[in-house]
Design a protein around this motif. Sequence first.
Motif, PDB file in Angstrom:
ATOM      1  N   PHE A  47     -51.453  49.090  21.957  1.00  0.00           N
ATOM      2  CA  PHE A  47     -51.597  50.000  20.833  1.00  0.00           C
ATOM      3  C   PHE A  47     -52.184  51.294  21.365  1.00  0.00           C
ATOM      4  O   PHE A  47     -52.952  51.293  22.327  1.00  0.00           O
ATOM      5  CB  PHE A  47     -52.529  49.439  19.757  1.00  0.00           C
ATOM      6  N   GLY A  48     -51.853  52.404  20.739  1.00  0.00           N
ATOM      7  CA  GLY A  48     -52.452  53.666  21.145  1.00  0.00           C
ATOM      8  C   GLY A  48     -51.550  54.841  20.879  1.00  0.00           C
ATOM      9  O   GLY A  48     -50.370  54.695  20.521  1.00  0.00           O
ATOM     10  N   ASN A  49     -52.094  56.036  21.052  1.00  0.00           N
ATOM     11  CA  ASN A  49     -51.344  57.255  20.814  1.00  0.00           C
ATOM     12  C   ASN A  49     -50.358  57.532  21.939  1.00  0.00           C
ATOM     13  O   ASN A  49     -50.521  57.062  23.068  1.00  0.00           O
ATOM     14  CB  ASN A  49     -52.302  58.439  20.674  1.00  0.00           C
ATOM     15  N   ALA A  50     -49.330  58.307  21.627  1.00  0.00           N
ATOM     16  CA  ALA A  50     -48.323  58.670  22.612  1.00  0.00           C
ATOM     17  C   ALA A  50     -48.894  59.631  23.647  1.00  0.00           C
ATOM     18  O   ALA A  50     -49.834  60.391  23.379  1.00  0.00           O
ATOM     19  CB  ALA A  50     -47.129  59.299  21.913  1.00  0.00           C
ATOM     20  N   ASN A  51     -48.311  59.597  24.838  1.00  0.00           N
ATOM     21  CA  ASN A  51     -48.679  60.475  25.944  1.00  0.00           C
ATOM     22  C   ASN A  51     -47.502  61.379  26.295  1.00  0.00           C
ATOM     23  O   ASN A  51     -46.336  61.030  26.081  1.00  0.00           O
ATOM     24  CB  ASN A  51     -49.053  59.647  27.179  1.00  0.00           C
ATOM     25  N   ASP A  52     -47.807  62.530  26.885  1.00  0.00           N
ATOM     26  CA  ASP A  52     -46.761  63.472  27.269  1.00  0.00           C
ATOM     27  C   ASP A  52     -45.877  62.877  28.375  1.00  0.00           C
ATOM     28  O   ASP A  52     -46.377  62.318  29.348  1.00  0.00           O
ATOM     29  CB  ASP A  52     -47.380  64.786  27.749  1.00  0.00           C
ATOM     30  N   PHE A  53     -44.559  62.985  28.192  1.00  0.00           N
ATOM     31  CA  PHE A  53     -43.611  62.514  29.198  1.00  0.00           C
ATOM     32  C   PHE A  53     -43.005  63.682  29.972  1.00  0.00           C
ATOM     33  O   PHE A  53     -42.848  63.616  31.179  1.00  0.00           O
ATOM     34  CB  PHE A  53     -42.492  61.712  28.525  1.00  0.00           C
ATOM     35  N   GLY A  54     -42.640  64.732  29.289  1.00  0.00           N
ATOM     36  CA  GLY A  54     -41.970  65.890  29.876  1.00  0.00           C
ATOM     37  C   GLY A  54     -41.156  66.584  28.807  1.00  0.00           C
ATOM     38  O   GLY A  54     -41.388  66.387  27.613  1.00  0.00           O
ATOM     39  N   ASP A  55     -40.189  67.395  29.208  1.00  0.00           N
ATOM     40  CA  ASP A  55     -39.397  68.173  28.264  1.00  0.00           C
ATOM     41  C   ASP A  55     -37.906  67.907  28.437  1.00  0.00           C
ATOM     42  O   ASP A  55     -37.422  67.690  29.560  1.00  0.00           O
ATOM     43  CB  ASP A  55     -39.639  69.672  28.459  1.00  0.00           C
ATOM     44  N   LEU A  56     -37.171  67.940  27.323  1.00  0.00           N
ATOM     45  CA  LEU A  56     -35.726  67.987  27.380  1.00  0.00           C
ATOM     46  C   LEU A  56     -35.275  69.291  28.036  1.00  0.00           C
ATOM     47  O   LEU A  56     -36.019  70.277  28.067  1.00  0.00           O
ATOM     48  CB  LEU A  56     -35.131  67.902  25.976  1.00  0.00           C
ATOM     49  N   SER A  57     -34.029  69.317  28.524  1.00  0.00           N
ATOM     50  CA  SER A  57     -33.536  70.533  29.175  1.00  0.00           C
ATOM     51  C   SER A  57     -33.319  71.659  28.187  1.00  0.00           C
ATOM     52  O   SER A  57     -33.353  72.837  28.553  1.00  0.00           O
ATOM     53  CB  SER A  57     -32.231  70.239  29.924  1.00  0.00           C
ATOM     54  N   THR A  58     -33.091  71.316  26.900  1.00  0.00           N
ATOM     55  CA  THR A  58     -32.937  72.320  25.852  1.00  0.00           C
ATOM     56  C   THR A  58     -33.661  71.842  24.600  1.00  0.00           C
ATOM     57  O   THR A  58     -33.805  70.642  24.373  1.00  0.00           O
ATOM     58  CB  THR A  58     -31.458  72.569  25.496  1.00  0.00           C
ATOM     59  N   VAL A  59     -34.104  72.782  23.786  1.00  0.00           N
ATOM     60  CA  VAL A  59     -34.717  72.454  22.500  1.00  0.00           C
ATOM     61  C   VAL A  59     -33.610  72.041  21.541  1.00  0.00           C
ATOM     62  O   VAL A  59     -32.664  72.799  21.318  1.00  0.00           O
ATOM     63  CB  VAL A  59     -35.481  73.674  21.943  1.00  0.00           C
ATOM     64  N   ARG A  60     -33.694  70.830  20.984  1.00  0.00           N
ATOM     65  CA  ARG A  60     -32.651  70.396  20.064  1.00  0.00           C
ATOM     66  C   ARG A  60     -33.112  69.197  19.239  1.00  0.00           C
ATOM     67  O   ARG A  60     -34.065  68.509  19.591  1.00  0.00           O
ATOM     68  CB  ARG A  60     -31.352  70.072  20.786  1.00  0.00           C
ATOM     69  N   THR A  61     -32.375  68.982  18.148  1.00  0.00           N
ATOM     70  CA  THR A  61     -32.605  67.847  17.272  1.00  0.00           C
ATOM     71  C   THR A  61     -31.389  66.935  17.291  1.00  0.00           C
ATOM     72  O   THR A  61     -30.313  67.328  17.732  1.00  0.00           O
ATOM     73  CB  THR A  61     -32.863  68.300  15.823  1.00  0.00           C
ATOM     74  N   THR A  62     -31.567  65.742  16.794  1.00  0.00           N
ATOM     75  CA  THR A  62     -30.527  64.719  16.628  1.00  0.00           C
ATOM     76  C   THR A  62     -29.652  64.488  17.852  1.00  0.00           C
ATOM     77  O   THR A  62     -28.440  64.324  17.734  1.00  0.00           O
ATOM     78  CB  THR A  62     -29.627  65.016  15.400  1.00  0.00           C
ATOM     79  N   PRO A  63     -30.219  64.452  19.078  1.00  0.00           N
ATOM     80  CA  PRO A  63     -29.407  63.965  20.186  1.00  0.00           C
ATOM     81  C   PRO A  63     -29.205  62.457  20.052  1.00  0.00           C
ATOM     82  O   PRO A  63     -30.020  61.761  19.447  1.00  0.00           O
ATOM     83  CB  PRO A  63     -30.250  64.306  21.421  1.00  0.00           C
ATOM     84  N   ALA A  64     -28.105  61.946  20.598  1.00  0.00           N
ATOM     85  CA  ALA A  64     -27.796  60.518  20.537  1.00  0.00           C
ATOM     86  C   ALA A  64     -28.396  59.833  21.765  1.00  0.00           C
ATOM     87  O   ALA A  64     -28.042  60.174  22.892  1.00  0.00           O
ATOM     88  CB  ALA A  64     -26.288  60.297  20.496  1.00  0.00           C
ATOM     89  N   PRO A  65     -29.316  58.857  21.587  1.00  0.00           N
ATOM     90  CA  PRO A  65     -29.976  58.226  22.731  1.00  0.00           C
ATOM     91  C   PRO A  65     -29.330  56.904  23.135  1.00  0.00           C
ATOM     92  O   PRO A  65     -28.744  56.183  22.322  1.00  0.00           O
ATOM     93  CB  PRO A  65     -31.386  57.976  22.193  1.00  0.00           C
ATOM     94  N   ALA A  66     -29.466  56.561  24.413  1.00  0.00           N
ATOM     95  CA  ALA A  66     -29.067  55.263  24.935  1.00  0.00           C
ATOM     96  C   ALA A  66     -29.897  55.027  26.195  1.00  0.00           C
ATOM     97  O   ALA A  66     -30.561  55.933  26.694  1.00  0.00           O
ATOM     98  CB  ALA A  66     -27.575  55.218  25.252  1.00  0.00           C
ATOM     99  N   ALA A  67     -29.862  53.791  26.723  1.00  0.00           N
ATOM    100  CA  ALA A  67     -30.710  53.492  27.883  1.00  0.00           C
ATOM    101  C   ALA A  67     -30.191  52.297  28.648  1.00  0.00           C
ATOM    102  O   ALA A  67     -29.575  51.392  28.079  1.00  0.00           O
ATOM    103  CB  ALA A  67     -32.147  53.213  27.433  1.00  0.00           C
ATOM    104  N   SER A  68     -30.458  52.304  29.947  1.00  0.00           N
ATOM    105  CA  SER A  68     -30.439  51.097  30.766  1.00  0.00           C
ATOM    106  C   SER A  68     -31.886  50.693  30.983  1.00  0.00           C
ATOM    107  O   SER A  68     -32.795  51.275  30.393  1.00  0.00           O
ATOM    108  CB  SER A  68     -29.739  51.372  32.098  1.00  0.00           C
ATOM    109  N   SER A  69     -32.119  49.716  31.853  1.00  0.00           N
ATOM    110  CA  SER A  69     -33.499  49.326  32.140  1.00  0.00           C
ATOM    111  C   SER A  69     -34.247  50.386  32.929  1.00  0.00           C
ATOM    112  O   SER A  69     -35.481  50.355  33.003  1.00  0.00           O
ATOM    113  CB  SER A  69     -33.530  47.999  32.888  1.00  0.00           C
ATOM    114  N   THR A  70     -33.518  51.351  33.514  1.00  0.00           N
ATOM    115  CA  THR A  70     -34.167  52.374  34.328  1.00  0.00           C
ATOM    116  C   THR A  70     -34.028  53.785  33.766  1.00  0.00           C
ATOM    117  O   THR A  70     -34.939  54.590  33.915  1.00  0.00           O
ATOM    118  CB  THR A  70     -33.614  52.376  35.768  1.00  0.00           C
TER     119      THR A  70
END
Length: 210
Positions: A47-70
């Motif tokens: 449990f806990g607050n989110a931490n900074d990860f980094g930035d997207l290459s462009t400022v935008r909304t509603t991108p479609a996400p997907a993932a592998s294990s890496t």
Amino acid sequence: NAVHFGDLFVGSYSGFATSNKLRAVYGGGDLAPGRTNRMEFVTINTFGNANDFGDLSTVRTTPAPAASSTRGVFGGGVDTTNVIDFITISSTGDATDFGDLSVARKGAAGCSNSTRALFGGGETPSNSNIIDFVTIATLGNAADFGDLTAARNTTEATSSPTRGIFAGDGNTDTLDKVEILTTGNAVDFGNLGRGASRAYGAFSNGHGGL
């Protein structure tokens, strides 16, 4: 009922979320006013607050996400862009260009298994039935997978290791299914129990990040 996990550093909406079995990453979206390219992460089994990860290459909304294990990948978004970004989920840092969608669009839905990411539907600005795919471990432009049963945007998607499901939009309660490791048009799976709806969330216990 859900219990409180923590807080995002930036309160936004119409962003994205993706994960592997350890981390969840949130990013992009609308602020009041303006938009953000910030990404944040949490460790799922704490449990806990989110931490900074980094930035997207462009400022935008509603991108479609997907993932592998890496890797996490994010396709399209406002303002009707064809950009696909990727991140390495276990690290932190800014997103890197992966390639381009076949058609620039916003409001697409993303799902994946451990090998492929699919991006379906969206707005071009007319509604689209296009499903694109990429091989997550590589770099390059998306290729045509097939078509949804109907053109739509702000649909949601989720997946198992073999099957992707695209659900609803503001005008339909239709559920479509595809077999991720093949190519071809989606077929009817069934219907949402709540009727036509949009801009909700979908997830499963067997997506590509697991």
